[in-house]
Scaffold this active site. Structure first.
Site, PDB file in Angstrom:
ATOM      1  N   LYS A 184      20.234  14.071  65.852  1.00 21.69           N
ATOM      2  CA  LYS A 184      20.056  12.628  65.693  1.00 21.69           C
ATOM      3  C   LYS A 184      21.190  12.130  64.808  1.00 21.69           C
ATOM      4  O   LYS A 184      21.151  12.268  63.592  1.00 21.69           O
ATOM      5  CB  LYS A 184      18.699  12.322  65.053  1.00 21.69           C
ATOM      6  CG  LYS A 184      18.110  10.940  65.430  1.00 21.69           C
ATOM      7  CD  LYS A 184      18.901   9.755  64.939  1.00 21.69           C
ATOM      8  CE  LYS A 184      18.717   9.522  63.460  1.00 21.69           C
ATOM      9  NZ  LYS A 184      19.462   8.290  63.001  1.00 21.69           N
ATOM     10  N   GLU A 259      20.957  18.368  52.165  1.00 21.48           N
ATOM     11  CA  GLU A 259      22.158  18.115  51.355  1.00 21.48           C
ATOM     12  C   GLU A 259      22.137  16.633  51.053  1.00 21.48           C
ATOM     13  O   GLU A 259      22.325  15.797  51.939  1.00 21.48           O
ATOM     14  CB  GLU A 259      23.418  18.516  52.122  1.00 21.48           C
ATOM     15  CG  GLU A 259      24.642  18.640  51.221  1.00 21.48           C
ATOM     16  CD  GLU A 259      25.502  17.390  51.232  1.00 21.48           C
ATOM     17  OE1 GLU A 259      25.347  16.589  50.290  1.00 21.48           O
ATOM     18  OE2 GLU A 259      26.310  17.225  52.150  1.00 21.48           O
TER      19      GLU A 259
END
Length: 491
Positions: A184, A259
């Site tokens: 995505k 992250e």
């Protein structure tokens, strides 16, 4: 230029704006605009996915998984190497496409970012084949044999600041490990992911191994991360979004790799090479400050602060801001109107709270649009928003310290721990400083040197887990230990 209902001609490429699911292009009832930050022009109308498209993509990836798993590192590696070759053959077109879509420097895309895309794919394919092993050891005469079994379908949700490079940083090891992937991409920068799907097909990747669902996080992203058929979730982005994903993942106990943001310090000691320190500090404006790793908090020893600030301001004033397609440009635009307004809001609140503007301080009125001047702020109050919250724009702050202990204390005084930079003239002193800094990556007398074999990730609220080298495979695979007894074998 839109040439057909679902295709657009950009940078010499024909880019399909539909999803890529199970080897087919799939349209949606609704679309969203992809706007170039260079001039605000609408460059594509992109299919807007949600639950239906997410379900279809996961189902396609699940069907493709057994055969992709069974190809093994050798079979998968052959296909991934062909994919890397195709990326290298299309570096110029991909570079131009990405620059149009996200506004980063064309020369950086040409020379570094797009070649790194190919490297991401090739490196992890080779690691799975040649490096993914562990010595057999014995327990009371029994052999322990470690293996990395593919885990299933990986959902990968990526940001807009380096779309294809950061996507393949996750896609590379996931596919090399034997997982299938549903990507995505960020809704502000969807186009390179769509073209990358075409390259996967050209490389001979089996149907359903790689899928792209375009759309917004609250729709397509939310559907993916809550899906019980997802075995791994990798996300690069903001802390608030990560919390939302973590809540959804918890329902299915789906492992996550995050992250997240940063508010990294850049420490300059009194024995540092001042020219080097200034050079590295000005480098923090790279990609118009839209880099999670940037050392945005300059912490400078009080004995050299005045000289450092003067030389920094002089060097930063020489930076060329403008169209990122121009070879001379060093700083391009911010990604989106929403984002530049956010950056400007941080600076205005800091000024109202007493911070002093050394350079910059607002949008570049000469250029208009989404261009924000490189900014340095001083005298911000300790603990204030500008010193603790991630701005993600070309905005640095400067503070002073009198001792190394104070430098470490100030450096660690945020909820983040992604990276840190130390510029120091003595190695022993630098080692003492780095030992006590809370960060996933620390650069000493350098910046942005990243080896794909090294662990990468954040401490505190800058992330969960590490990727790179064997750490990537520890995440995208189920690590298994098989114990063999010394007896019981029939001769």
């Amino acid at each position: 230029m839109q040439t057909a209902e679902h295709q657009v001609e950009l940078a010499g490429l024909t880019v399909d704006t539909r999803h890529y699911i199970g080897g087919e292009r799939v349209a949606s009832a609704e679309q969203f605009e992809s706007v170039s930050p260079i001039d605000g022009a609408v460059i594509a109308h992109v299919a807007r996915g949600g639950q239906t498209e997410a379900d279809a993509a996961v189902a396609a990836a699940q069907r493709a998984f057994p055969a992709w798993r069974d190809l093994g590192p050798t079979g998968r590696g052959e296909i991934l190497h062909r994919l890397a070759d195709l990326v290298e053959a299309n570096v110029e077109q991909l570079a131009q496409l990405e620059t149009l879509d996200n506004g980063s420097l064309l020369r950086s895309h040409r020379r570094g970012v797009m070649p790194r895309v190919a490297m991401n794919i090739r490196f992890f394919a080779d690691w799975a084949l040649n490096e993914l092993s562990h010595p057999v050891w014995q327990t009371r005469g029994h052999d322990n044999v470690v293996s990395w079994d593919p885990s299933g379908v990986a959902a990968i949700i990526t940001p807009w600041n380096a779309p294809l490079m950061l996507a393949t940083w996750r896609i590379g090891p996931a596919l090399a490990a034997g997982d299938t992937v549903v990507l995505k991409p960020a809704e502000w920068t969807p186009l390179s992911a769509s073209y990358f799907a075409d390259l996967c097909e050209q490389a001979g990747m089996p149907t359903g191994v790689f899928n792209v669902v375009q759309g917004f996080g609250a729709e397509a992203g939310a559907a993916l991360v809550a899906h019980p058929g997802i075995a791994r979730i990798a996300f690069t982005g903001s802390v608030p979004t990560a919390k939302t994903i973590a809540r959804a993942a918890a329902e299915n106990l789906t492992p996550v790799s995050f992250e997240l943001g940063g508010k990294s310090p850049l420490i300059v000691t009194d024995d540092a090479d001042l020219a080097l320190a200034v050079e590295i500090a000005v480098e923090q404006y790279d990609n118009a400050g839209q880099v999670c790793l940037s050392g945005t908090r300059l912490l400078v020893h009080e004995d050299i602060a005045e000289a450092f600030a003067a030389r920094f301001a002089e060097k930063a004033a020489q930076l060329v801001q403008g169209d990122p397609r121009d070879e001379a440009t060093q700083i391009g635009p911010q990604i989106h109107r929403v984002h530049i307004d956010r950056v400007a809001g941080f600076v205005e609140r800091a000024k109202a709270d007493g911070a002093r503007v050394v350079i910059g301080g607002g949008p570049n009125d000469e250029l208009g649009g989404l261009y924000f001047r490189p900014t340095l702020l001083m005298n911000a109050k300790p603990g204030s928003e500008i010193l603790t919250a991630e701005v993600f724009g070309p905005v640095l702050t400067m503070q002073t310290f009198s001792s190394d202990e104070e430098a470490v204390e100030v450096a660690n005084a945020t909820e983040y721990g992604l990276a840190a930079v130390v510029v120091c003239g003595d190695r022993d002193r630098a080692e003492r400083l780095t030992k006590n800094l809370v960060a996933g990556t620390i650069w000493v007398n350098c910046f942005f040197v990243r080896d794909l074999a090294a662990p990468f990730g954040g401490s505190k609220k800058s992330g969960i887990g590490r990727e790179g080298g064997v750490w990537s495979f520890d995440f995208y695979a189920d690590v298994k230990n098989t114990v063999y007894a010394p007896s019981g074998w029939k001769e």
